[in-house]
Design a protein around this motif. Structure first.
Motif, PDB file in Angstrom:
ATOM      1  N   PRO A 355     -17.000  24.155  -6.898  1.00 53.23           N
ATOM      2  CA  PRO A 355     -16.863  22.888  -7.618  1.00 53.23           C
ATOM      3  C   PRO A 355     -18.185  22.136  -7.741  1.00 53.23           C
ATOM      4  N   ASP A 356     -18.386  21.490  -8.885  1.00 52.84           N
ATOM      5  CA  ASP A 356     -19.526  20.587  -9.054  1.00 52.84           C
ATOM      6  C   ASP A 356     -19.206  19.284  -8.335  1.00 52.84           C
ATOM      7  N   PRO A 357     -20.223  18.574  -7.879  1.00 56.06           N
ATOM      8  CA  PRO A 357     -19.970  17.309  -7.182  1.00 56.06           C
ATOM      9  C   PRO A 357     -19.293  16.280  -8.091  1.00 56.06           C
ATOM     10  N   LEU A 358     -18.425  15.461  -7.487  1.00 58.79           N
ATOM     11  CA  LEU A 358     -17.719  14.392  -8.210  1.00 58.79           C
ATOM     12  C   LEU A 358     -17.970  13.089  -7.441  1.00 58.79           C
ATOM     13  N   PRO A 359     -19.076  12.416  -7.729  1.00 53.30           N
ATOM     14  CA  PRO A 359     -19.433  11.235  -6.925  1.00 53.30           C
ATOM     15  C   PRO A 359     -18.393  10.119  -6.969  1.00 53.30           C
ATOM     16  N   ALA A 360     -17.771   9.888  -8.111  1.00 50.78           N
ATOM     17  CA  ALA A 360     -16.777   8.800  -8.199  1.00 50.78           C
ATOM     18  C   ALA A 360     -15.550   9.147  -7.342  1.00 50.78           C
ATOM     19  N   THR A 361     -15.126  10.404  -7.416  1.00 49.78           N
ATOM     20  CA  THR A 361     -13.983  10.862  -6.617  1.00 49.78           C
ATOM     21  C   THR A 361     -14.309  10.789  -5.127  1.00 49.78           C
ATOM     22  N   ASP A 362     -15.511  11.205  -4.755  1.00 54.23           N
ATOM     23  CA  ASP A 362     -15.929  11.125  -3.346  1.00 54.23           C
ATOM     24  C   ASP A 362     -15.800   9.694  -2.833  1.00 54.23           C
ATOM     25  N   ALA A 363     -16.226   8.733  -3.664  1.00 52.36           N
ATOM     26  CA  ALA A 363     -16.203   7.327  -3.242  1.00 52.36           C
ATOM     27  C   ALA A 363     -14.764   6.843  -3.047  1.00 52.36           C
ATOM     28  N   VAL A 364     -13.852   7.330  -3.871  1.00 53.10           N
ATOM     29  CA  VAL A 364     -12.442   6.953  -3.718  1.00 53.10           C
ATOM     30  C   VAL A 364     -11.849   7.626  -2.474  1.00 53.10           C
ATOM     31  N   LEU A 365     -12.067   8.926  -2.331  1.00 52.67           N
ATOM     32  CA  LEU A 365     -11.464   9.660  -1.210  1.00 52.67           C
ATOM     33  C   LEU A 365     -11.956   9.145   0.142  1.00 52.67           C
ATOM     34  N   ALA A 366     -13.202   8.646   0.171  1.00 54.45           N
ATOM     35  CA  ALA A 366     -13.763   8.125   1.424  1.00 54.45           C
ATOM     36  C   ALA A 366     -12.984   6.907   1.919  1.00 54.45           C
ATOM     37  N   ARG A 367     -12.252   6.253   1.018  1.00 52.08           N
ATOM     38  CA  ARG A 367     -11.511   5.025   1.376  1.00 52.08           C
ATOM     39  C   ARG A 367     -10.004   5.219   1.334  1.00 52.08           C
ATOM     40  N   LEU A 368      -9.548   6.437   1.053  1.00 55.31           N
ATOM     41  CA  LEU A 368      -8.129   6.657   0.735  1.00 55.31           C
ATOM     42  C   LEU A 368      -7.285   7.080   1.945  1.00 55.31           C
ATOM     43  N   PHE A 369      -6.206   6.346   2.145  1.00 50.42           N
ATOM     44  CA  PHE A 369      -5.209   6.702   3.153  1.00 50.42           C
ATOM     45  C   PHE A 369      -3.867   6.954   2.469  1.00 50.42           C
ATOM     46  N   ASP A 370      -3.098   7.849   3.080  1.00 50.49           N
ATOM     47  CA  ASP A 370      -1.910   8.376   2.417  1.00 50.49           C
ATOM     48  C   ASP A 370      -0.832   8.630   3.459  1.00 50.49           C
ATOM     49  N   MET A 371       0.398   8.307   3.120  1.00 51.12           N
ATOM     50  CA  MET A 371       1.485   8.698   4.029  1.00 51.12           C
ATOM     51  C   MET A 371       2.759   9.007   3.251  1.00 51.12           C
ATOM     52  N   ARG A 372       3.567   9.835   3.866  1.00 51.25           N
ATOM     53  CA  ARG A 372       4.874  10.154   3.290  1.00 51.25           C
ATOM     54  C   ARG A 372       5.866   9.053   3.624  1.00 51.25           C
ATOM     55  N   LEU A 373       6.871   8.905   2.760  1.00 53.62           N
ATOM     56  CA  LEU A 373       7.983   8.001   3.054  1.00 53.62           C
ATOM     57  C   LEU A 373       9.294   8.772   2.914  1.00 53.62           C
ATOM     58  N   PRO A 374       9.614   9.620   3.884  1.00 45.62           N
ATOM     59  CA  PRO A 374      10.848  10.416   3.757  1.00 45.62           C
ATOM     60  C   PRO A 374      12.088   9.511   3.793  1.00 45.62           C
ATOM     61  N   LEU A 375      13.159   9.994   3.189  1.00 44.46           N
ATOM     62  CA  LEU A 375      14.392   9.194   3.121  1.00 44.46           C
ATOM     63  C   LEU A 375      15.108   9.082   4.463  1.00 44.46           C
ATOM     64  N   THR A 376      14.609   9.797   5.464  1.00 42.14           N
ATOM     65  CA  THR A 376      15.161   9.630   6.808  1.00 42.14           C
ATOM     66  C   THR A 376      14.653   8.334   7.444  1.00 42.14           C
ATOM     67  N   PHE A 377      13.703   7.650   6.793  1.00 41.81           N
ATOM     68  CA  PHE A 377      13.292   6.308   7.244  1.00 41.81           C
ATOM     69  C   PHE A 377      14.224   5.289   6.601  1.00 41.81           C
ATOM     70  N   ASP A 378      14.676   4.307   7.386  1.00 41.66           N
ATOM     71  CA  ASP A 378      15.452   3.227   6.757  1.00 41.66           C
ATOM     72  C   ASP A 378      14.513   2.059   6.442  1.00 41.66           C
ATOM     73  N   LEU A 379      15.061   0.989   5.896  1.00 43.05           N
ATOM     74  CA  LEU A 379      14.212  -0.107   5.426  1.00 43.05           C
ATOM     75  C   LEU A 379      13.510  -0.802   6.601  1.00 43.05           C
TER      76      LEU A 379
END
Ligand SMILES: *Cc1c(COP(=O)(O)O)cnc(C)c1O
Length: 406
Positions: A355-379
């Motif tokens: 892959p060629d470098p993607l500086p804008a994407t790198d800047a986003v991924l450096a700050r990005l957090f992610d989590m699942r919200l499975p339906l086994t979680f209630d409100l």
């Protein structure tokens, strides 16, 4: 506050008793293979194809062994050749560049912006370079770009549009279903997606010649007449000789599990979005946290949640924050880590694709957090999760600025 969350982020809801009963019936019959049907019998896989095509509003659907196979077969059926470039998002999951590599092609990655959708200006430039014939648009984590603008770019540059809908099954843009905008919609029914058959995939299209080629590629032998939502016989005149059999069929057991879940999809989407909105509300307005903007045109499925931390955070801040939330039972995955971990990988770890470098994407991924919200979680679970995230975020952010107002 030292509340701890104790549920698993990877636990799905059980399969319904009705689906279990139908699956048991299939096991008793021994007829698990999609073409092993009694005279006059439609078969669960063909029934799934019919039902799914109708649900999506397209004429053709093909049930497959995985979402990755749907991507791969779509690329091959569209005539992608070894050595070709295929446009796709710089932020996506490993099966996407994997499918492109499996047909001997190489991804041409497009920058991802802060809303986690492709940067359309970068897409336009790379489309205009003429090096790719296909855009495999990956709707990563359920975020849809302006689909009409994407269609217009594809039309201007003669690109075939394919959609990876692994995270957008049930999502719409201006009321039109994700997966119905281009020549191909590629869906996954793997356990962590919107329908759960363990493994599985569905390819959809409104293009009969394309679908005939995909059907033979899927391993139909000369039994394509037994499909539930396939093109007319005449479209197979060439495909039956030209296409190799790549053995990627779905079996009847998985099909009955999915048939049961299509009906309850609208209800599950509502429940996902209720959970998403609680976390979104909990994190919105916290100074320093960027919650992603969701356009009005988009009806999303909030099966996962993403947010960005401040630009001033370094790797140490991010690691410490994710360790601190993990210690309290909340698994937020950081996309900025240098090494691929569990399901999380960055484009620069796909070395086979050079892959060629993607500086804008790198800047986003450096700050990005992610989590699942499975339906086994209630409100209440979602309220606790967002409290823990905000708690730990504020503490970490205070390390940067004593006023905590970054
Ligand atoms: C899961 C996933 C796929 C592939 O699905 P499988 O069924 O696991 O092969 C493709 N794209 C994305 C974005 C995914 O998350």
């Amino acid at each position: 506050m030292t509340d701890v969350f104790r549920k698993s982020f990877t636990q799905q809801e059980p399969i319904s008793e009705a689906a279990i009963a139908r699956a048991a019936g299939i096991m008793r019959s021994g007829r698990l293979h999609r073409y092993n049907v009694a005279p006059g019998e439609i078969g669960a896989v063909a029934e799934l194809e019919q039902t799914f095509a109708k649900w999506l509003g397209v004429p053709y659907a093909l049930a497959l062994a995985s979402g990755g196979q749907a991507l791969q077969i779509a690329l091959r059926a569209a005539g992608v050749q070894p050595g070709d470039r295929v446009l796709t998002n710089g932020f996506t999951l490993a099966p996407v560049p994997g499918a492109i590599a499996a047909v001997g092609a190489r991804p041409l990655l497009v920058e991802t912006n802060e809303n986690l959708v492709p940067d359309l200006a970068d897409l336009e430039v790379k489309a205009a370079s003429g090096s790719a014939r296909v855009l495999m648009l990956s709707n990563m984590r359920g975020h849809l770009p302006d689909m009409e603008a994407v269609q217009a770019i594809c039309a201007r540059h003669g690109l075939l549009l394919m959609e990876d809908c692994a995270h957008t099954m049930g999502a719409t843009w201006k009321g039109k279903q994700s997966g119905s905008f281009g020549i191909a919609g590629c869906f996954s029914t793997q356990t962590y997606k919107h329908m759960n058959s363990g493994e599985g995939g569905i390819l959809t299209s409104d293009e009969p010649a394309f679908m005939a080629r995909a059907t033979v590629l899927s391993g139909s032998y000369m039994l394509y007449g037994r499909h539930g939502a396939g093109p007319a016989e005449k479209y197979f005149d060439d495909a039956r000789y030209d296409m190799p059999n790549c053995s990627a069929r779905m079996d009847a057991l998985r099909a009955v599990l999915l048939l049961d879940q299509i009906a309850s999809l609208p209800d599950r989407i509502e429940r996902w979005n209720d959970r998403y909105h609680i976390v979104e509300t909990g994190l919105s307005g916290v100074p320093g946290v960027t919650v992603l903007h969701r356009p009005n045109e988009e009806n999303y499925v909030g099966s996962s949640f993403q947010f960005l931390v401040p630009k001033a955070w370094c790797a140490q801040n991010c690691t410490r924050f994710s360790d601190a939330t993990a210690a309290r039972g909340v698994e937020v995955k950081w996309f900025g880590a240098a090494e691929p971990k569990a399901f999380t990988s960055r484009y620069d770890s796909w070395r086979y694709a050079q892959p060629d470098p993607l500086p804008a994407t790198d800047a986003v991924l450096a700050r990005l957090f992610d989590m699942r919200l499975p339906l086994t979680f209630d409100l209440d679970d979602c309220r606790l999760i967002s409290t823990i995230i905000v708690d730990e975020f504020v503490q970490e952010n205070q390390r940067l600025s004593p006023a905590g107002d970054r």
